[in-house]
Write a protein that holds these residues in place. Structure first.
Motif, PDB file in Angstrom:
ATOM      1  N   THR A   1       0.878  -0.993  -0.078  1.00  0.00           N
ATOM      2  CA  THR A   1      -0.105   0.118  -0.041  1.00  0.00           C
ATOM      3  C   THR A   1       0.826   1.237   0.315  1.00  0.00           C
ATOM      4  N   SER A   2       2.068   1.188   0.650  1.00  0.00           N
ATOM      5  CA  SER A   2       3.020   2.094   0.424  1.00  0.00           C
ATOM      6  C   SER A   2       3.473   2.622  -0.983  1.00  0.00           C
ATOM      7  N   GLY A   3       3.566   1.735  -1.835  1.00  0.00           N
ATOM      8  CA  GLY A   3       3.585   1.920  -3.191  1.00  0.00           C
ATOM      9  C   GLY A   3       2.678   3.146  -3.749  1.00  0.00           C
ATOM     10  N   LEU A   4       1.483   3.247  -3.262  1.00  0.00           N
ATOM     11  CA  LEU A   4       0.696   4.134  -3.941  1.00  0.00           C
ATOM     12  C   LEU A   4       1.150   5.642  -2.972  1.00  0.00           C
ATOM     13  N   THR A   5       1.178   5.527  -1.931  1.00  0.00           N
ATOM     14  CA  THR A   5       1.417   6.978  -1.083  1.00  0.00           C
ATOM     15  C   THR A   5       2.827   7.472  -1.262  1.00  0.00           C
ATOM     16  N   PHE A   6       3.891   6.568  -1.354  1.00  0.00           N
ATOM     17  CA  PHE A   6       4.994   6.929  -1.513  1.00  0.00           C
ATOM     18  C   PHE A   6       5.448   7.770  -3.110  1.00  0.00           C
ATOM     19  N   GLY A   7       4.938   6.784  -3.917  1.00  0.00           N
ATOM     20  CA  GLY A   7       4.838   7.233  -5.456  1.00  0.00           C
ATOM     21  C   GLY A   7       4.433   8.640  -5.777  1.00  0.00           C
ATOM     22  N   VAL A   8       3.292   8.842  -5.016  1.00  0.00           N
ATOM     23  CA  VAL A   8       2.563  10.410  -5.248  1.00  0.00           C
ATOM     24  C   VAL A   8       3.889  11.310  -4.696  1.00  0.00           C
ATOM     25  N   LEU A   9       4.340  11.079  -3.602  1.00  0.00           N
ATOM     26  CA  LEU A   9       5.300  12.214  -2.901  1.00  0.00           C
ATOM     27  C   LEU A   9       6.713  12.227  -3.700  1.00  0.00           C
ATOM     28  N   PHE A  10       6.964  10.882  -4.366  1.00  0.00           N
ATOM     29  CA  PHE A  10       8.140  11.200  -5.283  1.00  0.00           C
ATOM     30  C   PHE A  10       8.080  12.205  -6.288  1.00  0.00           C
ATOM     31  N   ALA A  11       6.966  12.619  -6.655  1.00  0.00           N
ATOM     32  CA  ALA A  11       6.926  13.896  -7.561  1.00  0.00           C
ATOM     33  C   ALA A  11       7.557  15.017  -7.040  1.00  0.00           C
ATOM     34  N   VAL A  12       7.749  15.272  -5.668  1.00  0.00           N
ATOM     35  CA  VAL A  12       8.182  16.417  -4.888  1.00  0.00           C
ATOM     36  C   VAL A  12       9.471  16.580  -5.435  1.00  0.00           C
ATOM     37  N   SER A  13      10.724  15.714  -5.414  1.00  0.00           N
ATOM     38  CA  SER A  13      11.870  15.801  -5.612  1.00  0.00           C
ATOM     39  C   SER A  13      12.140  16.188  -7.188  1.00  0.00           C
ATOM     40  N   THR A  14      11.349  15.695  -8.098  1.00  0.00           N
ATOM     41  CA  THR A  14      11.287  15.934  -9.623  1.00  0.00           C
ATOM     42  C   THR A  14      10.970  17.362  -9.758  1.00  0.00           C
ATOM     43  N   LEU A  15       9.992  17.852  -9.188  1.00  0.00           N
ATOM     44  CA  LEU A  15       9.285  18.977  -9.255  1.00  0.00           C
ATOM     45  C   LEU A  15      10.256  20.276  -8.781  1.00  0.00           C
ATOM     46  N   VAL A  16      10.980  19.901  -7.554  1.00  0.00           N
ATOM     47  CA  VAL A  16      11.839  20.605  -6.989  1.00  0.00           C
ATOM     48  C   VAL A  16      13.129  20.767  -8.038  1.00  0.00           C
ATOM     49  N   SER A  17      13.552  19.663  -8.237  1.00  0.00           N
ATOM     50  CA  SER A  17      14.606  19.835  -9.091  1.00  0.00           C
ATOM     51  C   SER A  17      14.828  20.392 -10.622  1.00  0.00           C
ATOM     52  N   ILE A  18      13.206  20.419 -11.074  1.00  0.00           N
ATOM     53  CA  ILE A  18      12.957  21.261 -12.326  1.00  0.00           C
ATOM     54  C   ILE A  18      13.185  22.772 -11.973  1.00  0.00           C
ATOM     55  N   LYS A  19      12.680  23.187 -10.687  1.00  0.00           N
ATOM     56  CA  LYS A  19      12.905  24.431 -10.393  1.00  0.00           C
ATOM     57  C   LYS A  19      14.233  24.957 -10.255  1.00  0.00           C
TER      58      LYS A  19
END
Length: 450
Positions: free
Chosen positions: A61-79
């Motif tokens: 079940t953590s695959g669903l929740t972790f996966g959503v939050l993995f977007a944070v590092s990508t969005l920050v790195s693009i910034k």
């Protein structure tokens, strides 16, 4: 060869500098599971099987929740690539809002499954042990998600040593608490496998509090934290961006993690001895996966920087360097699993009846090392160029259309049991690696950057 090395040396160096703290942090997380497995394993195969099945369900079940939050590092790195690093703090705050919603979602699902564990057709001992363990560990979901959000923020900024230090400190706390609470110490009574659950909960709370303090008050973060906190209206405006990128990533991580978790449930149909063998072999293989995942995450951050800079050349060179590092590392892992399988299995102190089943599983683990590392890198790099939809489709196809049916057919229909299940997900990893690499180079060649 020398000319090729000089061309990619700088990118290999950058990936290594970014990845080794991520790797140590990832290893800290997985070594918590290894410590639980080793220390609980000494209570007997029933306790080991019960805790393993509980953790399999938890991380599925953590695959669903972790996966959503993995977007944070990508969005920050693009910034960061766009020279707007301070804008990453609002994304971090949006991630915290998202983590509260995800907590309610995951806690609700796990509470239902905990109260109805017999649905999974496990043995009587597992049906008794796993729910009691989960009822404690389920409360660690929120601190785990909040810590992950803070970690994704600092990793996205390229400061990966922060999460490394906090995670390794959490590992030390977890091991000490395991020793005290599982076996008892002084006036504290032995709590058995429930002691491992309490150790996990307490260590995750400590990690969350340390991460929140560091982001908000450390001198180092002052360059990225605005003096006036962003209004909730600004934060709320960023949350759709996290969901938009995060949901496909969640589908991808869930497809992969659920494949391994459900494979464990399948193995549970064949008794505690096979579950214990599966738990030990997969636990050891997860250590190497976390290293591969760390290399992939570092590649994703640098690719995200290249995406923000609109540099196709940088994206491609980072990808080449990432795959080169991954293949070398995984070939070494495969050799270690073949040569030292008995010694690694011996570290877990399992009962003699389990050992003969474990050793062939290590040989299968050696077979899937390279494909597992390459698919981890490919999925991370696709995330860096925002191609999250196709990454999720590849994962769903590889694990749910190829791997799971094949595991069921080989394990249940042909009665190969645990070996059939492992052969199924080995094939799934191979398919994911081929499709992932193909999609990345196809997509990156079409980016309209100068």
């Amino acid at each position: 060869m020398r000319a090729l090395w000089s061309q990619y040396r700088i990118f290999v160096k950058d990936i290594f500098q970014l990845s080794y703290p991520i790797i140590l942090g990832q290893l800290g997380l997985v070594l918590m599971g290894v410590a639980d497995t080793i220390m609980v394993g000494r209570l007997g195969k029933e306790a080991l099987a019960g805790v393993n099945q509980a953790n399999s369900l938890f991380f599925m079940t953590s695959g669903l929740t972790f996966g959503v939050l993995f977007a944070v590092s990508t969005l920050v790195s693009i910034k960061v690539g766009e020279k707007q690093a301070k804008g990453g703090f609002i994304i971090y705050r949006a991630g915290l809002v998202v983590s509260l919603i995800l907590f309610a979602f995951q806690f609700g699902i796990l509470s239902i499954l905990t109260d109805n564990f017999e649905w999974l057709r496990q043995t009587a001992a597992v049906n008794e042990i796993a729910p009691r363990y989960l009822k404690i560990v389920n409360w660690s979901i929120l601190p785990m998600l909040v810590f992950l959000t803070a970690r994704q923020f600092t990793d996205g900024l390229g400061h990966t040593k922060v999460s490394m230090v906090l995670t390794l400190a959490g590992l030390v706390v977890n091991v000490l608490l395991n020793a005290i609470l599982i076996y008892g110490f002084w006036f504290i009574p032995a709590m058995g496998y429930e002691g491992a659950a309490w150790a996990t909960l307490i260590s995750r709370i400590a990690m969350m509090l340390a991460a929140l303090w560091y982001v908000r008050y450390s001198k180092f973060m002052k360059a990225y934290v605005p003096k006036i906190m962003p209004k909730w209206k600004e934060v709320w405006k960023e949350t759709p961006g996290v969901w938009k990128m995060g949901v496909p990533i969640a589908l991808q991580t869930f497809a992969e993690w659920a494949c391994f978790s459900i494979s464990g449930i399948m193995v549970g149909w064949y008794g505690e001895v096979q579950v214990a063998a599966h738990a030990v072999a997969l636990n050891a293989a997860s250590v190497t996966y976390m290293v591969a995942s760390g290399i992939g995450m570092a590649g994703s951050i640098l690719v995200g920087n290249g995406y923000g800079e609109k540099s196709t050349l940088k994206i491609r060179k980072v990808a080449h360097a990432t795959f080169i590092l991954m293949v070398i590392f995984e070939l070494i892992n495969a050799l270690i699993f073949v040569v030292f399988n008995r010694q690694i299995a011996g570290l877990y102190g399992v009962e003699p009846a389990v050992m003969p089943l474990i050793l062939p599983l290590f040989l299968l683990a050696a077979v899937f090392q390279v494909s597992d590392g390459i698919q981890a890198a490919a999925m991370s790099l696709l995330r860096g160029i925002k191609d999250v939809f196709w990454a999720s489709m590849i994962s769903v196809f590889s694990y749910w259309v190829v791997s799971m049916p094949l595991s069921y057919y080989l394990g249940e229909v042909l009665q190969k049991q645990v070996y059939g299940v492992w052969t199924g997900f080995t094939v799934g990893l191979l398919v994911a690696s081929i499709l992932g690499v193909y999609r990345f180079y196809q997509k990156s060649s079409k980016l309209l950057f100068v």
